[in-house]
Design an enzyme around this catalytic site. Structure first.
Site, PDB file in Angstrom:
ATOM      1  CB  THR A  32     -27.160  22.122 -24.105  1.00  0.00           C
ATOM      2  OG1 THR A  32     -26.334  21.639 -23.049  1.00  0.00           O
ATOM      3  CG2 THR A  32     -26.880  23.591 -24.323  1.00  0.00           C
ATOM      4  N   GLY A  84     -24.139  16.826 -29.678  1.00  0.00           N
ATOM      5  CA  GLY A  84     -23.197  16.100 -30.521  1.00  0.00           C
ATOM      6  C   GLY A  84     -23.756  14.799 -31.045  1.00  0.00           C
ATOM      7  CD  GLU A 115     -21.770  17.346 -20.082  1.00  0.00           C
ATOM      8  OE1 GLU A 115     -22.630  17.296 -19.188  1.00  0.00           O
ATOM      9  OE2 GLU A 115     -22.039  17.127 -21.267  1.00  0.00           O
TER      10      GLU A 115
END
Length: 685
Positions: free
Chosen positions: A192, A231, A492
């Site tokens: 992302t 993350g 997601e």
């Protein structure tokens, strides 16, 4: 004036003029206890001897459990114990509970910085326990679940390693997997970007192939090309799967894009842990939840990742993960995957995992809500003013909020297992070179991820509110569950955006049915499409299904509703050539209808075919099936009526059926949540 001075999981601690009040919300109590200031200073007063009014929480829950004929242990084994889950949970829980580092009493008062440090220390200790106790992967993941931190290593153990297993060549796997599994390197997943999330094709980070040096050059040409939300990367990881636009020079020397592809990149120095030259990494800061994970931003400035090494026998010549996509280092010839969507396998895996995990997140919330509302008494029946106060769960206004969600926990359980079976089957087919199941798996995982996480996120909040004022307190068990789960509705893929993938897949299936309308497909879904199409062509009104007479008719009615919505969209998009963007709200609605139909069908098929269902619980599970289906049917009554799926008479009867079902289920509600075997340690109580 009351003010919070401390907040311990399981005990809401408030300071008045001379006393602390602990609200202890354990599975067997749900009652207040008072600890006075005098007692804390070594003196005692009358509050030391106060007890809750009788019957107290344990007695009320015991009475409710005695009303149910369901064997909790037998139902729990059916739900959870196919792979030794219950034994594993009990074994790992004993180890975790006695370790001081995992004590949850004070963590609610910690800063974000301290929560991250605590989570990192816990994650390291859990990894040491792997060696100390001989834990396998499932044991470790169980410990992660019980501790209830989003581990700084979570992405390493899920997306990073999964991508290597699915996208790397055999040689790449042979090199990287031992390093990952031994924690000699720590990885993250960087897909992302600040400017693009769901639209993966729009990613801006570039990976330019330099034929002269045989290197890839990673470069962030704009601010919006910043990798974002990644993350485990802000502070923890030293490697990352980096998804970038692959740019390769053509025969004329001009760079040509081959779309986004995954690369494995060392982003930090292995000795100093500082970002490597040409790499900028930082933590994105506070979030609504997930304080224990270090979500990152990352940019590259003409960063060169050397691809060739002297040890070619073990180390791949390219950082480009090359199970499906290959770049010849000598000729610069690129070989694209047979099916480009296969490079999104990690995302599909995570979506399928989210679907499976959703039922336990909701089960936690429903367990708290059912136990609390069983014990909590509030007001007398207006028709019996001299009677006792009524348990909150006996009010239909509370039942209609909690009991359909109780049914949903079971629906999501069977749907999650079905999703995992579909995922494994599709992956096996892909490994064998058969990509025919990829589109179905991608559609299924997208639709169910969107629908299930929306139900659960809303359901957790509904359960919290059902606790009244106590639901707002830190002792409710929702203080971390609620904000942490909120990420699921956007991670997601945003829940509204990814439903377009489901709708596009279904419209293609409808087009195929229209093109071959008079033949028998041998596929039940396509046959139902063709039956609907022929009736529409011939001006015939299909008979409504009698949903109270046959459980199979409930499934058929949901299918007809979805088929009607799909046909309407087919006409608008294919026949009338309406713009896709103008139809997006209808596309989302179709995806949600399709996912709801699948949930109803999976639960029905389980009740019909699963021989492991406990006999004592079958009737109640069937009541849960009816409640789930009729609750949603009533909510969408107009759709069912408009397409002739259910008669007006049956739709009018739905509210009465729902009330009757809730009255039948309520005596078994505590037993039904007990069967999830969620320990108080995990419930933060």
């Amino acid at each position: 004036m009351m003010r919070t001075v401390s907040l311990a999981p399981g005990k809401g601690l408030y300071k008045g003029s001379n006393s602390f009040v602990y609200f202890i919300f354990t599975r067997n109590t749900f009652q207040p206890t008072i600890r006075s200031m005098s007692r804390l200073s070594g003196r005692s007063d009358f509050t030391d001897h106060l007890q809750p009014s009788q019957p107290d929480g344990p007695e009320l829950l015991a009475r409710k459990r005695a009303q149910s004929h369901i064997s909790v242990d037998e139902l729990a084994r059916h739900l959870l114990d196919q792979d030794g889950y219950l034994e594993r949970q009990a074994r790992v829980l004993r180890i975790v509970e006695k370790e001081p580092l995992f004590d949850k009493k004070r963590q609610a008062n910690l800063s974000r910085e301290d929560l991250f440090k605590l989570a990192l220390a816990r994650a390291k200790l859990l990894r040491r326990f792997v060696d100390k106790y001989g834990w396998d992967t499932d044991d470790y993941k169980m410990a992660e679940t019980l501790v209830d931190d989003v581990s700084p290593y979570y992405l390493h153990l899920h997306m990073f390693i999964t991508t290597i297993r699915e996208q790397a060549s055999d040689a790449q796997q042979a090199y990287w997997l031992p390093l990952i599994e031994s924690f000699k390197i720590i990885g993250a997943y960087a897909q992302t970007e600040l400017g693009h999330g769901s639209n993966i094709q729009g990613l801006e980070l570039q990976a330019r192939w330099d034929p002269g040096s045989k290197e890839f050059i990673l470069h962030s040409p704009t601010l919006t090309a910043s990798k974002w939300w990644n993350g485990s990367l802000g502070r923890t990881a030293n490697h990352a799967i980096v998804v970038a636009q692959l740019l390769v020079p053509n025969s004329g020397g001009e760079y040509e894009s081959h779309g986004p592809h995954p690369f494995i990149v060392q982003v930090r120095d292995m000795r100093t842990h500082q970002p490597r030259k040409g790499v900028v990494i930082g933590d994105i800061g506070p979030k609504f939840g997930y304080a224990t994970i270090d979500n990152a931003y990352m940019l590259f400035d003409q960063f060169r990742r050397v691809l060739l090494t002297t040890s070619t026998a073990r180390i791949p010549h390219s950082a480009l993960l090359s199970r499906y996509a290959k770049l010849d280092p000598d000729s610069g010839q690129f070989s694209k995957p047979a099916v480009p969507a296969v490079v999104y396998g990690t995302m599909t895996y995570v979506r399928s995992l989210i679907v499976l995990q959703s039922r336990m997140a909701l089960a936690r919330a429903v367990t708290i809500a059912v136990c609390y509302t069983t014990v909590r008494r509030q007001s007398r029946d207006r028709d019996d003013p001299k009677g006792p106060e009524v348990a909150v769960l006996e009010y239909p206004t509370v039942q209609i909020r909690i009991l359909p969600l109780l049914a949903t926990t079971y629906v999501l359980h069977y749907a999650g297992l079905a999703m995992q079976r579909t995922y494994r089957k599709a992956r096996d087919q892909i490994q064998a070179g058969d990509f025919s199941g990829l589109a179905h798996m991608h559609s299924l995982s997208s639709g169910l991820k969107s629908f299930c996480t929306e139900i659960v996120a809303d359901g957790i909040e509904t359960c919290r509110r059902a606790l009244g004022g106590h639901g707002y307190g830190g002792a409710s068990g929702f203080i971390r569950l609620s904000p942490d789960y909120l990420s699921r509705v956007t991670v997601e893929g945003d829940n509204w955006m990814i439903t377009q993938q489901v709708a596009a897949y279904l419209i293609k299936r409808m087009q195929a049915a229209v093109a071959d309308i008079d033949s028998a497909a041998g596929n039940e879904t396509e046959d139902s499409y063709k039956e609907f199409l022929r009736a529409n062509r011939n001006g015939v009104n299909l008979e409504p299904y009698r949903v109270f007479d046959d459980d199979s008719n409930i499934v058929r009615s949901f299918h007809r509703r979805t088929t009607a919505l799909l046909y309407d969209l087919y006409v608008e998009r294919v026949t009338k050539k309406r713009a896709w963007t103008s139809l997006m709200t209808q596309l989302h609605r179709l995806s949600q209808a399709q996912s709801l139909t699948l949930l109803v069908e999976i639960f029905h098929d389980t009740l019909q075919n699963d021989q492991s269902l406990p006999q004592q619980a079958k009737d109640t599970l069937r009541d849960l099936y009816h409640l789930f289906a009729f609750f949603h049917m009533e909510t969408q009554a107009y759709d069912f009526f408009r397409c002739g799926a259910v008669s007006q008479r049956d739709l009018d009867e739905l509210p009465n059926r729902v009330r009757h079902l809730m009255a039948r289920i309520e005596p078994h509600a505590v037993a039904l949540v007990d069967a999830w075997k969620i320990p108080d340690y995990l419930l933060d109580r």
